[in-house]
Scaffold this active site. Sequence first.
Site, PDB file in Angstrom:
ATOM      1  N   TYR A 101     -22.786 -17.645 -27.754  1.00  0.00           N
ATOM      2  CA  TYR A 101     -23.794 -16.569 -27.800  1.00  0.00           C
ATOM      3  C   TYR A 101     -23.357 -15.493 -28.796  1.00  0.00           C
ATOM      4  O   TYR A 101     -24.120 -15.087 -29.669  1.00  0.00           O
ATOM      5  CB  TYR A 101     -23.989 -15.972 -26.401  1.00  0.00           C
ATOM      6  CG  TYR A 101     -24.999 -14.854 -26.337  1.00  0.00           C
ATOM      7  CD1 TYR A 101     -26.351 -15.121 -26.135  1.00  0.00           C
ATOM      8  CD2 TYR A 101     -24.607 -13.518 -26.485  1.00  0.00           C
ATOM      9  CE1 TYR A 101     -27.280 -14.079 -26.076  1.00  0.00           C
ATOM     10  CE2 TYR A 101     -25.530 -12.484 -26.425  1.00  0.00           C
ATOM     11  CZ  TYR A 101     -26.865 -12.771 -26.225  1.00  0.00           C
ATOM     12  OH  TYR A 101     -27.777 -11.748 -26.171  1.00  0.00           O
ATOM     13  N   SER A 155     -27.244  -8.310 -30.916  1.00  0.00           N
ATOM     14  CA  SER A 155     -26.608  -7.866 -29.674  1.00  0.00           C
ATOM     15  C   SER A 155     -25.303  -7.182 -30.046  1.00  0.00           C
ATOM     16  O   SER A 155     -24.724  -7.476 -31.099  1.00  0.00           O
ATOM     17  CB  SER A 155     -26.319  -9.089 -28.795  1.00  0.00           C
ATOM     18  OG  SER A 155     -25.368  -8.768 -27.807  1.00  0.00           O
TER      19      SER A 155
HETATM   20  P1  NAP Z   1     -34.679 -13.855 -21.090  1.00  0.00           P
HETATM   21  O1  NAP Z   1     -35.293 -12.971 -20.066  1.00  0.00           O
HETATM   22  O2  NAP Z   1     -33.712 -14.901 -20.686  1.00  0.00           O
HETATM   23  O3  NAP Z   1     -35.858 -14.514 -21.950  1.00  0.00           O
HETATM   24  C1  NAP Z   1     -35.555 -15.432 -22.959  1.00  0.00           C
HETATM   25  C2  NAP Z   1     -36.823 -16.043 -23.496  1.00  0.00           C
HETATM   26  O4  NAP Z   1     -36.433 -17.061 -24.460  1.00  0.00           O
HETATM   27  C3  NAP Z   1     -37.645 -16.738 -22.422  1.00  0.00           C
HETATM   28  O5  NAP Z   1     -39.010 -16.495 -22.649  1.00  0.00           O
HETATM   29  C4  NAP Z   1     -37.311 -18.217 -22.638  1.00  0.00           C
HETATM   30  O6  NAP Z   1     -38.353 -19.081 -22.284  1.00  0.00           O
HETATM   31  C5  NAP Z   1     -37.111 -18.248 -24.147  1.00  0.00           C
HETATM   32  N1  NAP Z   1     -36.356 -19.459 -24.502  1.00  0.00           N
HETATM   33  C6  NAP Z   1     -35.130 -19.808 -24.055  1.00  0.00           C
HETATM   34  N2  NAP Z   1     -34.802 -21.025 -24.514  1.00  0.00           N
HETATM   35  C7  NAP Z   1     -35.854 -21.456 -25.262  1.00  0.00           C
HETATM   36  C8  NAP Z   1     -36.129 -22.650 -25.977  1.00  0.00           C
HETATM   37  N3  NAP Z   1     -35.267 -23.678 -25.997  1.00  0.00           N
HETATM   38  N4  NAP Z   1     -37.309 -22.759 -26.629  1.00  0.00           N
HETATM   39  C9  NAP Z   1     -38.210 -21.749 -26.584  1.00  0.00           C
HETATM   40  N5  NAP Z   1     -38.011 -20.597 -25.920  1.00  0.00           N
HETATM   41  C10 NAP Z   1     -36.851 -20.458 -25.254  1.00  0.00           C
HETATM   42  O7  NAP Z   1     -33.905 -12.985 -22.187  1.00  0.00           O
HETATM   43  P2  NAP Z   1     -34.069 -11.440 -22.628  1.00  0.00           P
HETATM   44  O8  NAP Z   1     -33.061 -10.663 -21.919  1.00  0.00           O
HETATM   45  O9  NAP Z   1     -35.506 -11.054 -22.600  1.00  0.00           O
HETATM   46  O10 NAP Z   1     -33.563 -11.531 -24.159  1.00  0.00           O
HETATM   47  C11 NAP Z   1     -34.435 -11.442 -25.274  1.00  0.00           C
HETATM   48  C12 NAP Z   1     -33.573 -11.283 -26.506  1.00  0.00           C
HETATM   49  O11 NAP Z   1     -32.830 -10.062 -26.434  1.00  0.00           O
HETATM   50  C13 NAP Z   1     -32.551 -12.392 -26.704  1.00  0.00           C
HETATM   51  O12 NAP Z   1     -32.433 -12.684 -28.079  1.00  0.00           O
HETATM   52  C14 NAP Z   1     -31.263 -11.774 -26.195  1.00  0.00           C
HETATM   53  O13 NAP Z   1     -30.128 -12.358 -26.778  1.00  0.00           O
HETATM   54  C15 NAP Z   1     -31.455 -10.338 -26.638  1.00  0.00           C
HETATM   55  N6  NAP Z   1     -30.657  -9.353 -25.894  1.00  0.00           N
HETATM   56  C16 NAP Z   1     -30.916  -9.092 -24.587  1.00  0.00           C
HETATM   57  C17 NAP Z   1     -30.180  -8.135 -23.899  1.00  0.00           C
HETATM   58  C18 NAP Z   1     -30.456  -7.798 -22.445  1.00  0.00           C
HETATM   59  O14 NAP Z   1     -29.721  -6.975 -21.876  1.00  0.00           O
HETATM   60  N7  NAP Z   1     -31.462  -8.380 -21.815  1.00  0.00           N
HETATM   61  C19 NAP Z   1     -29.144  -7.442 -24.562  1.00  0.00           C
HETATM   62  C20 NAP Z   1     -28.882  -7.726 -25.910  1.00  0.00           C
HETATM   63  C21 NAP Z   1     -29.662  -8.690 -26.561  1.00  0.00           C
HETATM   64  P3  NAP Z   1     -38.333 -19.820 -20.847  1.00  0.00           P
HETATM   65  O15 NAP Z   1     -38.358 -18.718 -19.832  1.00  0.00           O
HETATM   66  O16 NAP Z   1     -39.534 -20.667 -20.895  1.00  0.00           O
HETATM   67  O17 NAP Z   1     -37.034 -20.616 -20.819  1.00  0.00           O
END
Ligand code: NAP
Length: 247
Positions: free
Chosen positions: A166, A153
């Site tokens: 984070y 990130s």
């Molecule tokens: P998200 O929509 O919150 O999805 C996160 C996923 O991780 C969900 O499937 C969740 O499962 C799973 N997860 C969370 N806690 C867990 C645990 N204890 N054990 C197993 N699985 C778990 O997040 P996202 O935005 O798609 O982010 C995906 C990645 O991209 C992350 O690494 C995030 O830091 C990175 N990122 C995102 C953005 C953005 O703008 N979205 C920007 C920069 C980086 P459940 O739903 O079952 O809890």
Amino acid sequence: MFNYSAPAQLLKDKTILVTGAGDGIGRAAAITYAQAGATVILLGKTVQKLESVYDEIEALGAPKAAILPLNLESATEQNYIEMTNIIDAEFGVLDGLLHNASILGMRTPLENYDLVTWEQVMRVNASAPFYMTQALLPLLHLSSCASIVFTSSSVGVKGKAYWGAYGVSKFAIQGMMEILADELENTSNVRSNCINPGATRTAMRAAAYPGEQPESNPTPEQIMPLYLYLMGEDSAAENGRTFNAQD
Ligand code: NAP
């Protein structure tokens, strides 16, 4: 957006594990990889969400997925050994590993950061990818061209106020990827790189920026070209690099 046009069936006959495959970017990646011909192992916390992705992949006529429920916050060494044994028995090899799952924790100054939340975030976002990578490396070494993709990130490249555990966990991920890439360089067929997705329309983004219009950011499906590039053999020579999905 990262400019890559994947050939059809780019990932045919490959077995790829995606963490956090039930929602957001992980969900889109799992479906995209299956559409490109991969057998995808859907790892995540909420079984119902994984089942919905499984059903969607089946409805697309893509290779049948596998569901691997695991809570990365509480998973023990024994859980990781069992996970590896299951994948070994079922597939005998692993060609790709997308470390995508993570949690946001709290947006607050370090001075006030809650210690229990700190441990939770560091465990899910930084320790779990290490434990899992270590457990799965023997199966990745059996692949002729394996790819480990970590998720970074921009707040893990330059420290920014109130991003707390984070932000620190994303600095750790960047370091882990670089150390691993250096260790594996020239000695194996396993490469290791990072994706910085950039602002993407997911539940995590909405939680981090509640005042933002979700439509102002691309959907997870729109950022998939880089996710495909780094899993397929066109990226075989890339190692130790961080790529921006939206550049
Ligand atoms: P998200 O929509 O919150 O999805 C996160 C996923 O991780 C969900 O499937 C969740 O499962 C799973 N997860 C969370 N806690 C867990 C645990 N204890 N054990 C197993 N699985 C778990 O997040 P996202 O935005 O798609 O982010 C995906 C990645 O991209 C992350 O690494 C995030 O830091 C990175 N990122 C995102 C953005 C953005 O703008 N979205 C920007 C920069 C980086 P459940 O739903 O079952 O809890």
